[in-house]
Scaffold this motif. Structure first.
Motif, PDB file in Angstrom:
ATOM      1  N   HIS A  48      -6.971 -12.198  10.034  1.00 56.54           N
ATOM      2  CA  HIS A  48      -5.689 -12.097   9.331  1.00 56.54           C
ATOM      3  C   HIS A  48      -5.946 -11.745   7.871  1.00 56.54           C
ATOM      4  N   GLU A  49      -5.045 -10.949   7.301  1.00 56.47           N
ATOM      5  CA  GLU A  49      -5.112 -10.665   5.862  1.00 56.47           C
ATOM      6  C   GLU A  49      -4.163 -11.608   5.131  1.00 56.47           C
ATOM      7  N   ALA A  50      -4.672 -12.249   4.089  1.00 52.17           N
ATOM      8  CA  ALA A  50      -3.854 -13.131   3.255  1.00 52.17           C
ATOM      9  C   ALA A  50      -3.081 -12.284   2.249  1.00 52.17           C
ATOM     10  N   VAL A  83      -9.258 -11.401   2.263  1.00 48.18           N
ATOM     11  CA  VAL A  83      -8.625 -11.727   0.985  1.00 48.18           C
ATOM     12  C   VAL A  83      -8.709 -10.517   0.058  1.00 48.18           C
ATOM     13  N   ASN A  84      -7.598 -10.194  -0.574  1.00 53.58           N
ATOM     14  CA  ASN A  84      -7.565  -9.074  -1.523  1.00 53.58           C
ATOM     15  C   ASN A  84      -8.158  -9.462  -2.870  1.00 53.58           C
ATOM     16  N   VAL A  85      -8.917  -8.555  -3.429  1.00 56.40           N
ATOM     17  CA  VAL A  85      -9.546  -8.783  -4.723  1.00 56.40           C
ATOM     18  C   VAL A  85      -9.076  -7.673  -5.661  1.00 56.40           C
ATOM     19  N   LEU A  98     -13.801  -9.754   2.041  1.00 50.27           N
ATOM     20  CA  LEU A  98     -13.137  -9.447   0.775  1.00 50.27           C
ATOM     21  C   LEU A  98     -12.707  -7.995   0.809  1.00 50.27           C
ATOM     22  N   GLU A  99     -11.428  -7.746   0.502  1.00 50.41           N
ATOM     23  CA  GLU A  99     -10.894  -6.379   0.470  1.00 50.41           C
ATOM     24  C   GLU A  99     -10.872  -5.900  -0.974  1.00 50.41           C
ATOM     25  N   ILE A 100     -11.648  -4.872  -1.227  1.00 49.15           N
ATOM     26  CA  ILE A 100     -11.767  -4.355  -2.583  1.00 49.15           C
ATOM     27  C   ILE A 100     -11.238  -2.933  -2.628  1.00 49.15           C
ATOM     28  N   LEU A 125     -13.457  -1.800   2.136  1.00 49.28           N
ATOM     29  CA  LEU A 125     -12.948  -0.891   1.110  1.00 49.28           C
ATOM     30  C   LEU A 125     -11.469  -0.684   1.413  1.00 49.28           C
ATOM     31  N   ASP A 126     -10.616  -1.204   0.508  1.00 44.53           N
ATOM     32  CA  ASP A 126      -9.168  -1.200   0.736  1.00 44.53           C
ATOM     33  C   ASP A 126      -8.553   0.103   0.225  1.00 44.53           C
ATOM     34  N   ASP A 127      -7.443   0.482   0.821  1.00 41.41           N
ATOM     35  CA  ASP A 127      -6.674   1.638   0.343  1.00 41.41           C
ATOM     36  C   ASP A 127      -7.475   2.926   0.349  1.00 41.41           C
ATOM     37  N   VAL A 155     -13.783   0.023   6.412  1.00 37.51           N
ATOM     38  CA  VAL A 155     -12.990   0.924   5.587  1.00 37.51           C
ATOM     39  C   VAL A 155     -11.544   0.819   6.062  1.00 37.51           C
ATOM     40  N   LYS A 156     -10.642   0.494   5.149  1.00 41.93           N
ATOM     41  CA  LYS A 156      -9.219   0.399   5.514  1.00 41.93           C
ATOM     42  C   LYS A 156      -8.500   1.666   5.077  1.00 41.93           C
ATOM     43  N   LEU A 157      -7.917   2.333   6.037  1.00 47.35           N
ATOM     44  CA  LEU A 157      -7.197   3.581   5.745  1.00 47.35           C
ATOM     45  C   LEU A 157      -5.815   3.238   5.236  1.00 47.35           C
ATOM     46  N   ALA A 176      -6.760   0.753  10.422  1.00 45.12           N
ATOM     47  CA  ALA A 176      -5.606   1.551  10.003  1.00 45.12           C
ATOM     48  C   ALA A 176      -4.493   0.585   9.605  1.00 45.12           C
ATOM     49  N   GLU A 177      -3.999   0.717   8.377  1.00 45.19           N
ATOM     50  CA  GLU A 177      -2.928  -0.135   7.857  1.00 45.19           C
ATOM     51  C   GLU A 177      -1.562   0.454   8.180  1.00 45.19           C
ATOM     52  N   GLY A 178      -0.568  -0.397   8.239  1.00 45.61           N
ATOM     53  CA  GLY A 178       0.810   0.078   8.308  1.00 45.61           C
ATOM     54  C   GLY A 178       1.186   0.725   9.631  1.00 45.61           C
TER      55      GLY A 178
HETATM   56 CA    CA Z   1      -5.545  -5.297   1.486  1.00 48.72          CA
END
Ligand code: CA
Ligand code: C2E
Ligand code: CA
Ligand code: CA
Length: 276
Positions: free
Chosen positions: A57-59, A110-112, A142-144, A171-173, A192-194, A232-234
């Protein structure tokens, strides 16, 4: 040249003056929010694309305000520019890792923010939090954001230090910035998060949508060849989920699988499709 009164504080004054009255108000209220525990986390599931089982899960940070719940876009920017994001981020990390340690979640991401990532005691704080909470580091990602890495010369070193703690790095975004594929290949990452802006067009039947899925496929192949998992996000529709799975994305996240929610709603093993 404009002459500034008051000696050496011109720089700070200039920075401060760029805040709108609204931002100044948000910042004052946010200071109070930290002390009075008005911040809370929601958790959004991340599923494995092969069988849609929830693996993590993403916080996501929320703020209780008199007129409702404030979303990050309304207060993270001012928290970042003021530096208040550093203590807030510490609280987020502690809260999220405790939820896992208590058995309420299997794993957490967790987002950083860039400010936190660049802070000299960031790595030490992560290490101390993991030790204090008693959490197996392998259960934390950790999502950076891509952008945080470009701003910091010692980014590879910080990533290396974090990874040697035994946690996972995402690697976020990805796709928003200009990270070259060469840079990507040199970084010690796991995921890697797209970015959602990438995914939004997938499956919409347009020519842009067709290009988007081909782009996703090549990024995913490259990431895979470097040993990275891809989220893949969203993801909002079944068609998107199918196309992204076919394109080789290993993990999916989005309203199709669950909106961010309270801990009680996201007990481990629970995988429910929430209709939008
Ligand atoms: Ca994120
Ligand atoms: P992000 O890390 O890219 O997080 C994903 C955002 O997309 C979240 O927005 C999430 O609620 C939203 N989202 C997820 N699935 C879908 C979907 O299917 N459709 C649509 N339209 N949106 C979806 P949220 O919660 O508003 O957070 C926005 C950003 O705020 C996050 O973007 C992240 O950059 C930042 N943020 C959130 N929590 C924290 C935190 O604890 N610390 C820091 N530093 N930043 C945070
Ligand atoms: Ca994103
Ligand atoms: Ca984002």
């Amino acid at each position: 040249r404009v002459k500034k009164s008051g000696g050496g504080y011109g720089f700070f004054r200039a920075v401060h003056d760029r805040r709108t009255p609204e931002e100044t108000e948000v910042l004052a209220a946010l200071h109070k929010a930290v002390e009075e525990k008005e911040l809370f986390l929601q958790y959004q599931p991340i599923v494995r694309s092969s069988d849609q089982v929830v693996v993590s899960h993403e916080a996501l940070l929320r703020w209780t305000r008199p007129d409702g719940v404030a979303m990050p876009a309304a207060f993270i920017p001012v928290a970042e520019s003021s530096g208040l994001i550093v203590p807030i981020g510490r609280w987020v990390l502690e809260e999220a890792t405790r939820a896992v340690q208590l058995g309420l979640l299997d794993k957490v991401a967790v987002n950083v923010s860039a400010k936190e990532f660049a802070h000299p005691s960031f790595v030490r704080n992560v290490e101390e939090t993991l030790a204090r909470v008693g959490l197996d580091p392998a259960r934390l990602t950790l999502e950076i954001k891509e952008g945080s890495l470009l701003d910091l010369v010692r980014a590879p070193e910080v990533l290396g230090a974090l990874r040697s703690l035994g946690l996972q790095l995402a690697l976020d975004d990805f796709g928003m910035g200009l990270t070259s594929l060469t840079v990507l290949s040199a970084l010690p990452l796991d995921v890697v998060k797209l970015d959602r802006s990438f995914i939004a067009r997938v499956g919409d039947g347009s020519e842009a949508g067709g290009r988007a899925i081909r782009l996703v496929r090549s990024v995913v192949q490259l990431a895979g060849s470097l040993g990275f998992r891809t989220v893949a996000e969203g993801v909002e529709t079944r068609l998107q989920a199918q196309l992204l799975k076919n394109a080789g994305c290993t993990h999916l996240q989005g309203y199709l699988f669950g909106r961010p929610g309270a801990l009680g709603d996201v007990l481990p093993g629970e995988s429910k499709l929430v209709s939008a």
